[in-house]
Design a protein around this motif. Sequence first.
Motif, PDB file in Angstrom:
ATOM      1  N   MET A   1      59.199  35.265  79.929  1.00 58.70           N
ATOM      2  CA  MET A   1      60.653  35.091  79.879  1.00 58.70           C
ATOM      3  C   MET A   1      61.319  36.324  79.258  1.00 58.70           C
ATOM      4  N   THR A   2      60.727  36.837  78.186  1.00 63.04           N
ATOM      5  CA  THR A   2      61.259  38.044  77.547  1.00 63.04           C
ATOM      6  C   THR A   2      61.258  39.208  78.525  1.00 63.04           C
ATOM      7  N   LYS A   3      60.194  39.297  79.325  1.00 62.80           N
ATOM      8  CA  LYS A   3      60.094  40.373  80.315  1.00 62.80           C
ATOM      9  C   LYS A   3      61.213  40.264  81.345  1.00 62.80           C
ATOM     10  N   LEU A   4      61.547  39.036  81.741  1.00 60.15           N
ATOM     11  CA  LEU A   4      62.603  38.834  82.725  1.00 60.15           C
ATOM     12  C   LEU A   4      63.965  39.237  82.157  1.00 60.15           C
ATOM     13  N   ARG A   5      64.195  38.941  80.883  1.00 55.62           N
ATOM     14  CA  ARG A   5      65.425  39.389  80.227  1.00 55.62           C
ATOM     15  C   ARG A   5      65.522  40.917  80.248  1.00 55.62           C
ATOM     16  N   GLU A   6      64.399  41.577  79.993  1.00 58.87           N
ATOM     17  CA  GLU A   6      64.391  43.041  79.996  1.00 58.87           C
ATOM     18  C   GLU A   6      64.695  43.585  81.395  1.00 58.87           C
ATOM     19  N   ILE A   7      64.173  42.926  82.431  1.00 59.44           N
ATOM     20  CA  ILE A   7      64.440  43.346  83.806  1.00 59.44           C
ATOM     21  C   ILE A   7      65.923  43.197  84.125  1.00 59.44           C
ATOM     22  N   LEU A   8      66.506  42.080  83.729  1.00 53.74           N
ATOM     23  CA  LEU A   8      67.930  41.858  83.964  1.00 53.74           C
ATOM     24  C   LEU A   8      68.777  42.868  83.200  1.00 53.74           C
ATOM     25  N   ARG A   9      68.375  43.118  81.966  1.00 54.59           N
ATOM     26  CA  ARG A   9      69.127  44.069  81.142  1.00 54.59           C
ATOM     27  C   ARG A   9      69.122  45.466  81.778  1.00 54.59           C
ATOM     28  N   ALA A  10      67.950  45.867  82.280  1.00 56.80           N
ATOM     29  CA  ALA A  10      67.845  47.176  82.924  1.00 56.80           C
ATOM     30  C   ALA A  10      68.730  47.245  84.169  1.00 56.80           C
TER      31      ALA A  10
ATOM     32  N   THR B   1      65.843  29.739  87.376  1.00 56.86           N
ATOM     33  CA  THR B   1      67.213  30.075  87.753  1.00 56.86           C
ATOM     34  C   THR B   1      67.328  31.546  88.129  1.00 56.86           C
ATOM     35  N   VAL B   2      66.808  32.417  87.268  1.00 53.51           N
ATOM     36  CA  VAL B   2      66.911  33.860  87.511  1.00 53.51           C
ATOM     37  C   VAL B   2      66.079  34.262  88.725  1.00 53.51           C
ATOM     38  N   HIS B   3      64.847  33.800  88.766  1.00 51.29           N
ATOM     39  CA  HIS B   3      63.977  34.123  89.894  1.00 51.29           C
ATOM     40  C   HIS B   3      64.583  33.583  91.192  1.00 51.29           C
TER      41      HIS B   3
ATOM     42  N   PHE C   1      67.853  33.161  92.037  1.00 50.87           N
ATOM     43  CA  PHE C   1      68.932  33.947  92.645  1.00 50.87           C
ATOM     44  C   PHE C   1      68.492  35.369  93.015  1.00 50.87           C
ATOM     45  N   ILE C   2      67.415  35.861  92.389  1.00 48.05           N
ATOM     46  CA  ILE C   2      66.874  37.157  92.814  1.00 48.05           C
ATOM     47  C   ILE C   2      66.312  37.045  94.230  1.00 48.05           C
ATOM     48  N   VAL C   3      65.574  35.964  94.483  1.00 48.83           N
ATOM     49  CA  VAL C   3      64.906  35.797  95.775  1.00 48.83           C
ATOM     50  C   VAL C   3      65.849  35.227  96.838  1.00 48.83           C
ATOM     51  N   LYS C   4      66.652  34.223  96.450  1.00 49.99           N
ATOM     52  CA  LYS C   4      67.452  33.491  97.425  1.00 49.99           C
ATOM     53  C   LYS C   4      68.870  34.037  97.574  1.00 49.99           C
ATOM     54  N   GLY C   5      69.295  34.887  96.646  1.00 55.45           N
ATOM     55  CA  GLY C   5      70.660  35.393  96.685  1.00 55.45           C
ATOM     56  C   GLY C   5      71.562  34.622  95.750  1.00 55.45           C
ATOM     57  N   LEU C   6      72.842  34.919  95.782  1.00 55.94           N
ATOM     58  CA  LEU C   6      73.804  34.343  94.841  1.00 55.94           C
ATOM     59  C   LEU C   6      73.786  32.823  94.895  1.00 55.94           C
ATOM     60  N   PRO C   7      73.876  32.166  93.715  1.00 56.07           N
ATOM     61  CA  PRO C   7      73.671  30.706  93.648  1.00 56.07           C
ATOM     62  C   PRO C   7      74.849  29.853  94.081  1.00 56.07           C
ATOM     63  N   GLY C   8      76.020  30.450  94.339  1.00 56.77           N
ATOM     64  CA  GLY C   8      77.150  29.657  94.815  1.00 56.77           C
ATOM     65  C   GLY C   8      78.240  29.500  93.766  1.00 56.77           C
ATOM     66  N   LYS C   9      79.451  29.197  94.242  1.00 61.14           N
ATOM     67  CA  LYS C   9      80.611  29.131  93.361  1.00 61.14           C
ATOM     68  C   LYS C   9      81.259  27.750  93.317  1.00 61.14           C
TER      69      LYS C   9
ATOM     70  N   ARG D   1      68.351  22.381  93.982  1.00 60.17           N
ATOM     71  CA  ARG D   1      67.327  21.582  94.651  1.00 60.17           C
ATOM     72  C   ARG D   1      66.305  22.447  95.389  1.00 60.17           C
ATOM     73  N   SER D   2      66.724  23.637  95.818  1.00 60.13           N
ATOM     74  CA  SER D   2      65.826  24.479  96.616  1.00 60.13           C
ATOM     75  C   SER D   2      65.076  25.522  95.787  1.00 60.13           C
ATOM     76  N   SER D   3      65.488  25.739  94.551  1.00 61.65           N
ATOM     77  CA  SER D   3      64.807  26.701  93.674  1.00 61.65           C
ATOM     78  C   SER D   3      63.705  25.962  92.926  1.00 61.65           C
ATOM     79  N   LYS D   4      62.453  26.295  93.229  1.00 59.27           N
ATOM     80  CA  LYS D   4      61.316  25.513  92.725  1.00 59.27           C
ATOM     81  C   LYS D   4      60.207  26.418  92.195  1.00 59.27           C
ATOM     82  N   TYR D   5      59.449  25.850  91.255  1.00 60.93           N
ATOM     83  CA  TYR D   5      58.269  26.526  90.716  1.00 60.93           C
ATOM     84  C   TYR D   5      57.087  25.564  90.758  1.00 60.93           C
ATOM     85  N   ASN D   6      55.924  26.135  91.003  1.00 56.77           N
ATOM     86  CA  ASN D   6      54.688  25.383  90.856  1.00 56.77           C
ATOM     87  C   ASN D   6      54.231  25.560  89.410  1.00 56.77           C
TER      88      ASN D   6
END
Length: 317
Positions: free
Chosen positions: A1-10, A86-88, A90-98, A108-113
């Motif tokens: 999770m910390t790594k993902l924050r760093e990726i977003l920050r960059a 959530t972050v993964h 919208f990175i893969v699927k695009g913007l999450p909607g307004k 419903r479509s953003s899932k993890y195993n």
Amino acid sequence: MTKLREILRAACEKRASSAELSQLKNINASNWFQMPIVPAMLTDIISSSAYRSFELQASQLQKVDLASLNDNEKLLFFTNVYNITTVHGFIVKGLPGKNLYERTSFMRSSKYNVGGFVFSLVEIEHGILRAASSSPMLFGPFSASMAFSGKSLILILIAYYLLCIVYCLLLTHLSKLRFFVVIEKDNRLAFALKVPKPLVSFCLFTASGSSPPLVVLRDPMRVDDEMRRYSMSYMEKFVFIETHLITRAKTVWLPDLIRFYWKDFGGNRAKVLHNVMKLSNRDMQSKLDSVINSNSSVTVKPKVNFVSFDWSEMIVM
């Protein structure tokens, strides 16, 4: 999770203006960083080596032994997984909607195993983290003031929101785990929290203008303290008192998350305001106390209103 924050920050640093860069360097509990999510930012992330490394690490979640986690560990773990998803997502699927419909579809479509079980965002939030809590109240216990002009606009909005409500209610009543369809013997039921944890709402990153910041819960032994700290930060940003210029009547403005989960925070005006006061900083506690507990015989009970939830697509850190 910390790594993902760093990726977003960059990614934010690459696209930020000079003013945004200054804000990004001074993030703290009371000074959040917000930046709109744009497609170019997602392209930057996907093309980075750090992101490819993150995806390899995220795949290890399939091997987690969920049965070995106690309730505090499940609370911490699934909150962090929710934020990662959530972050993964919208990175893969695009913007999450307004709007509500687009967001529900995204959730419903953003899932993890995880540990061999597939969980969507809806299932993590309402099937695991909020399994012992109340269902969300889309319009709250009483209406916040709304002003529309034009009969046709009113009818269109009413029809739209009714469709959204029906859609969400169908999802709710088709499932035993709140918002997702399961059969009675669904093995995922074993991972649901048994005790309500209302403060988790202020730790779930939704990539929106009203979202709590993207946080990482770190210590299962102190997870309640961590959630309380993040909740206080959220209240500091969204709770304020307005005084009418002529009548001097007071209005307490609360975040829409309180309206959504009204029952979790007391279920009535007095209890909710009391619980909000406990989650506020000292200055706001004093102000709320003077409004709520005034001994003046002419004092009118404060009106409660809500800061409308901002669904615009945002990075919040």
